[in-house]
Design an enzyme around this catalytic site. Structure first.
Site, PDB file in Angstrom:
ATOM      1  N   GLU A  64     -41.447  24.813 -15.139  1.00 24.35           N
ATOM      2  CA  GLU A  64     -42.739  24.179 -15.439  1.00 24.35           C
ATOM      3  C   GLU A  64     -43.367  24.887 -16.635  1.00 24.35           C
ATOM      4  O   GLU A  64     -43.285  26.103 -16.751  1.00 24.35           O
ATOM      5  CB  GLU A  64     -43.632  24.275 -14.189  1.00 24.35           C
ATOM      6  CG  GLU A  64     -45.121  24.127 -14.405  1.00 24.35           C
ATOM      7  CD  GLU A  64     -45.563  22.765 -14.921  1.00 24.35           C
ATOM      8  OE1 GLU A  64     -45.069  21.740 -14.404  1.00 24.35           O
ATOM      9  OE2 GLU A  64     -46.381  22.736 -15.853  1.00 24.35           O
TER      10      GLU A  64
ATOM     11  N   CYS B 268     -65.946  -0.334 -15.557  1.00 24.95           N
ATOM     12  CA  CYS B 268     -65.458   1.035 -15.387  1.00 24.95           C
ATOM     13  C   CYS B 268     -64.088   1.278 -16.007  1.00 24.95           C
ATOM     14  O   CYS B 268     -63.862   2.286 -16.650  1.00 24.95           O
ATOM     15  CB  CYS B 268     -65.469   1.382 -13.900  1.00 24.95           C
ATOM     16  SG  CYS B 268     -64.484   2.775 -13.417  1.00 24.95           S
TER      17      CYS B 268
ATOM     18  N   CYS C   8     -65.830  -3.274  -5.701  1.00 27.60           N
ATOM     19  CA  CYS C   8     -66.770  -2.471  -6.471  1.00 27.60           C
ATOM     20  C   CYS C   8     -67.467  -3.347  -7.497  1.00 27.60           C
ATOM     21  O   CYS C   8     -66.826  -4.079  -8.256  1.00 27.60           O
ATOM     22  CB  CYS C   8     -66.012  -1.346  -7.166  1.00 27.60           C
ATOM     23  SG  CYS C   8     -67.017  -0.428  -8.317  1.00 27.60           S
TER      24      CYS C   8
ATOM     25  N   CYS D 202     -43.568   8.530 -13.528  1.00 34.35           N
ATOM     26  CA  CYS D 202     -44.852   7.835 -13.460  1.00 34.35           C
ATOM     27  C   CYS D 202     -44.955   6.795 -14.566  1.00 34.35           C
ATOM     28  O   CYS D 202     -46.002   6.207 -14.772  1.00 34.35           O
ATOM     29  CB  CYS D 202     -46.010   8.829 -13.511  1.00 34.35           C
ATOM     30  SG  CYS D 202     -45.930   9.908 -14.930  1.00 34.35           S
TER      31      CYS D 202
ATOM     32  N   TYR E  57     -39.976  20.199 -14.315  1.00 33.47           N
ATOM     33  CA  TYR E  57     -41.360  19.695 -14.355  1.00 33.47           C
ATOM     34  C   TYR E  57     -41.970  19.860 -12.951  1.00 33.47           C
ATOM     35  O   TYR E  57     -42.484  18.913 -12.370  1.00 33.47           O
ATOM     36  CB  TYR E  57     -41.424  18.218 -14.782  1.00 33.47           C
ATOM     37  CG  TYR E  57     -40.606  17.898 -16.010  1.00 33.47           C
ATOM     38  CD1 TYR E  57     -41.187  17.949 -17.269  1.00 33.47           C
ATOM     39  CD2 TYR E  57     -39.255  17.549 -15.914  1.00 33.47           C
ATOM     40  CE1 TYR E  57     -40.443  17.651 -18.409  1.00 33.47           C
ATOM     41  CE2 TYR E  57     -38.510  17.258 -17.041  1.00 33.47           C
ATOM     42  CZ  TYR E  57     -39.100  17.311 -18.284  1.00 33.47           C
ATOM     43  OH  TYR E  57     -38.362  17.013 -19.396  1.00 33.47           O
TER      44      TYR E  57
ATOM     45  N   ASP F 204     -39.340  15.331 -12.659  1.00 35.09           N
ATOM     46  CA  ASP F 204     -40.584  14.582 -12.434  1.00 35.09           C
ATOM     47  C   ASP F 204     -41.468  14.774 -13.661  1.00 35.09           C
ATOM     48  O   ASP F 204     -42.501  15.438 -13.607  1.00 35.09           O
ATOM     49  CB  ASP F 204     -41.267  15.127 -11.164  1.00 35.09           C
ATOM     50  CG  ASP F 204     -42.551  14.370 -10.821  1.00 35.09           C
ATOM     51  OD1 ASP F 204     -42.833  13.336 -11.452  1.00 35.09           O
ATOM     52  OD2 ASP F 204     -43.270  14.831  -9.910  1.00 35.09           O
TER      53      ASP F 204
HETATM   54  N1  SAH Z   1     -43.498  17.693  -9.666  1.00 31.96           N
HETATM   55  C1  SAH Z   1     -44.888  18.085  -9.672  1.00 31.96           C
HETATM   56  C2  SAH Z   1     -45.596  17.874 -11.019  1.00 31.96           C
HETATM   57  C3  SAH Z   1     -45.292  16.610 -11.750  1.00 31.96           C
HETATM   58  S1  SAH Z   1     -46.374  16.287 -13.111  1.00 31.96           S
HETATM   59  C4  SAH Z   1     -45.610  17.396  -8.563  1.00 31.96           C
HETATM   60  O1  SAH Z   1     -45.115  16.432  -7.997  1.00 31.96           O
HETATM   61  O2  SAH Z   1     -46.706  17.835  -8.191  1.00 31.96           O
HETATM   62  C5  SAH Z   1     -45.420  16.779 -14.491  1.00 31.96           C
HETATM   63  C6  SAH Z   1     -45.453  18.255 -14.765  1.00 31.96           C
HETATM   64  O3  SAH Z   1     -44.659  18.514 -15.897  1.00 31.96           O
HETATM   65  C7  SAH Z   1     -46.830  18.810 -15.083  1.00 31.96           C
HETATM   66  O4  SAH Z   1     -47.087  19.883 -14.202  1.00 31.96           O
HETATM   67  C8  SAH Z   1     -46.707  19.303 -16.536  1.00 31.96           C
HETATM   68  O5  SAH Z   1     -47.441  20.476 -16.778  1.00 31.96           O
HETATM   69  C9  SAH Z   1     -45.245  19.569 -16.651  1.00 31.96           C
HETATM   70  N2  SAH Z   1     -44.646  19.518 -17.996  1.00 31.96           N
HETATM   71  C10 SAH Z   1     -45.015  18.761 -19.041  1.00 31.96           C
HETATM   72  N3  SAH Z   1     -44.160  18.908 -20.062  1.00 31.96           N
HETATM   73  C11 SAH Z   1     -43.206  19.791 -19.660  1.00 31.96           C
HETATM   74  C12 SAH Z   1     -42.043  20.347 -20.271  1.00 31.96           C
HETATM   75  N4  SAH Z   1     -41.685  20.002 -21.501  1.00 31.96           N
HETATM   76  N5  SAH Z   1     -41.295  21.191 -19.553  1.00 31.96           N
HETATM   77  C13 SAH Z   1     -41.655  21.539 -18.282  1.00 31.96           C
HETATM   78  N6  SAH Z   1     -42.745  21.046 -17.661  1.00 31.96           N
HETATM   79  C14 SAH Z   1     -43.515  20.189 -18.340  1.00 31.96           C
END
Ligand code: SAH
Length: 475
Positions: A354, A85, A79, A430, A333, A403
């Site tokens: 969540e 960017c 790119c 992540c 999460y 997660d």
């Molecule tokens: N496991 C899912 C989302 C992971 S992203 C997937 O793979 O698609 C992390 C997620 O945690 C997000 O959806 C965010 O809204 C949520 N989150 C953030 N802080 C949180 C908390 N304190 N308790 C519960 N969920 C939370």
């Protein structure tokens, strides 16, 4: 100005530096007379001429002016805008070297932040799972719309850390179809005198164009974020989009574009999407699937951006969970329930937690459309819901999957997980720095790290996902 021995460096000085390391943001690191420089856009192994941009006592920042001797890891970036960017920090580095960088990043965090020995980390870490095609892998993109210096309507990307739009409809990470869609939207705007939003005055209509593509289903969603409640001549936009001739088997746009909508955002804010969405044509969502699980994705829902690598990530999480069909699993999460639904077939029951109510609604809907009945979802913070349910209801888990977002798990959540004594904990992360911090808490609380593996979800960027399994030490 700083003095090192007899040398002194100032802002705007041009220096020659050999790059022998990579920083966490992908920048090159080199030393001149013992003074460390972080050099933007330099690749490990390069010798570069760099311009100093900031001087601190013990280190400074610089950016590449000229590559004198290119590194053997340097490649021709795809790119033309990658330096401006900011989305692809390491596009000039070969993909193989990017993977090594990510593997080392995880390893070093486990050692430095987690306090694990190098020998132990080498034993538990498996080789990173790379992408077969580290280009055009993103299923979602949000393009700002605005004007260039000559007042011409443009769309593209913000130049790193600014709100100047670099006109580029052909991002190397986005779906190839995006270019035709963006051109159609711009043509509709020009022909119908539809204005773009101007951030400095708060006037003008179209702010962003959101495009999502189901890589498995082929379905496409187009959503215009507007500073108003109505789009003029909306039928002309619909006609234009549906007439696009995408090359390939599913060439007709009508067969691929399944949803056209507007999102209303009249606030003066950096938040892209407005809360209200109105469907102009088709469904309010697109569908996509990961293996046999189908997901409904609406403009506002969260969905993993790299579906091919996500499937590999979830398959690893499933393998690490070692489910036999008898287990009770908590998925903390859980977002729209992607991991929960992926694990449900192999478990007795899965409970998801969540914080975003809309995501939990989607999770319930996703369970329903897939006919999955052994899952239940709860809205709230993991660190509130889990202790409450554990203390009041004495909930139980054989396996806990987490997660979390980049900041990792709250200590209260980790402590409750330890008190619940599951056989295994699967941690999907992540950010390997917070992962390392949290693993230390779990290990000190009676768990052992068994396997760790990086999965590259974001080629050309410095980010990497990690999946890891811990098991309970027998006492
Ligand atoms: N496991 C899912 C989302 C992971 S992203 C997937 O793979 O698609 C992390 C997620 O945690 C997000 O959806 C965010 O809204 C949520 N989150 C953030 N802080 C949180 C908390 N304190 N308790 C519960 N969920 C939370």
């Amino acid at each position: 100005m700083v003095g090192i021995g007899t040398m002194e460096y100032r802002k705007n000085d041009i220096v020659t530096v050999q790059i022998d390391d990579i920083g966490t943001d992908g920048e090159g690191i080199g030393k001149i007379d013992g003074y460390t420089l972080f050099v933007k856009d330099a690749v490990i192994g390069d010798v570069v001429e760099a311009k100093i941009t900031k001087v601190k006592k013990n280190y400074g920042y610089a950016r590449v002016e000229k590559v004198i001797t290119p590194s053997s890891f340097r490649v021709e970036p795809r790119c033309a805008f990658h330096r401006q960017c900011g989305g692809c920090q390491i596009q000039a580095m070969s993909y193989e070297r990017q993977l090594t960088f990510k593997q080392d990043k995880i390893k070093n965090n486990l050692i430095r932040i987690g306090g694990f020995s190098e020998e132990f980390v080498d034993k538990v870490m498996e080789p990173i799972v790379g992408m077969e095609e580290p280009w055009h892998y993103r299923n979602k993109a949000q393009y700002p719309v605005g004007y260039d210096k000559n007042g011409k309507l443009v769309t593209g990307f913000y130049a790193g850390r600014t709100h100047d739009i670099i006109p580029n409809t052909d991002c190397a990470l986005g779906a190839p179809e995006n270019k035709l869609i963006l051109e159609a939207v711009l043509a509709y705007m020009e022909e119908n005198h539809v204005t773009a939003y101007r951030e400095n005055t708060g006037e003008g209509l179209v702010r962003h164009i959101l495009i999502r593509t189901g890589f498995a289903s082929g379905e496409i969603m187009v959503c215009l974020v507007i500073n108003g409640r109505k789009l003029p001549a909306e039928k002309r936009l619909i006609d234009k989009l549906l007439k696009i001739d995408f090359a390939g088997e599913r060439s007709l746009a009508e067969k691929r574009i399944k949803s056209i909508s507007i999102s209303i955002n009249t606030e003066r804010t950096n938040v892209i999407m407005g809360k209200e969405v109105r469907t102009l044509w088709g469904n309010s969502y697109i569908e996509d699937s990961i293996q046999s699980v189908t997901f409904r994705i609406s403009p506002l829902s969260f969905y993993q951006v790299n579906p091919i690598q996500t499937e590999k990530l979830y398959s690893l999480a499933l393998e690490y969970a070692e489910l036999t069909g008898k287990e009770t699993v908590w998925d903390l999460y859980c977002g729209i329930g992607t991991i929960s639904l992926f694990l449900a077939k192999a478990a007795k029951s899965v409970y998801g937690v969540e914080v975003i109510p809309q995501a939990i609604e989607d999770a319930g809907e996703n369970a329903r459309i897939n006919g999955i009945e052994n899952v239940e979802f709860f809205v709230g913070e993991a660190e509130t819901i889990l202790p409450e349910k554990y203390e009041k209801e004495g909930i139980y888990a054989d396996v806990i999957v987490v997660d979390p977002p980049r900041k990792g798990c709250d200590i209260k959540c980790l402590e409750t997980m330890l008190a619940m004594k599951p056989e295994r904990i699967v941690y999907v992360s992540c950010d390997s720095a917070t992962l390392a911090r949290d693993l230390r808490v779990l290990v000190d609380g009676g768990y052992e790290v068994k396997r760790v593996r990086g999965v590259d979800q974001f080629g050309q960027s410095v980010h990497v996902e990690t999946v890891c399994v811990l098991s309970k030490l027998s006492v």
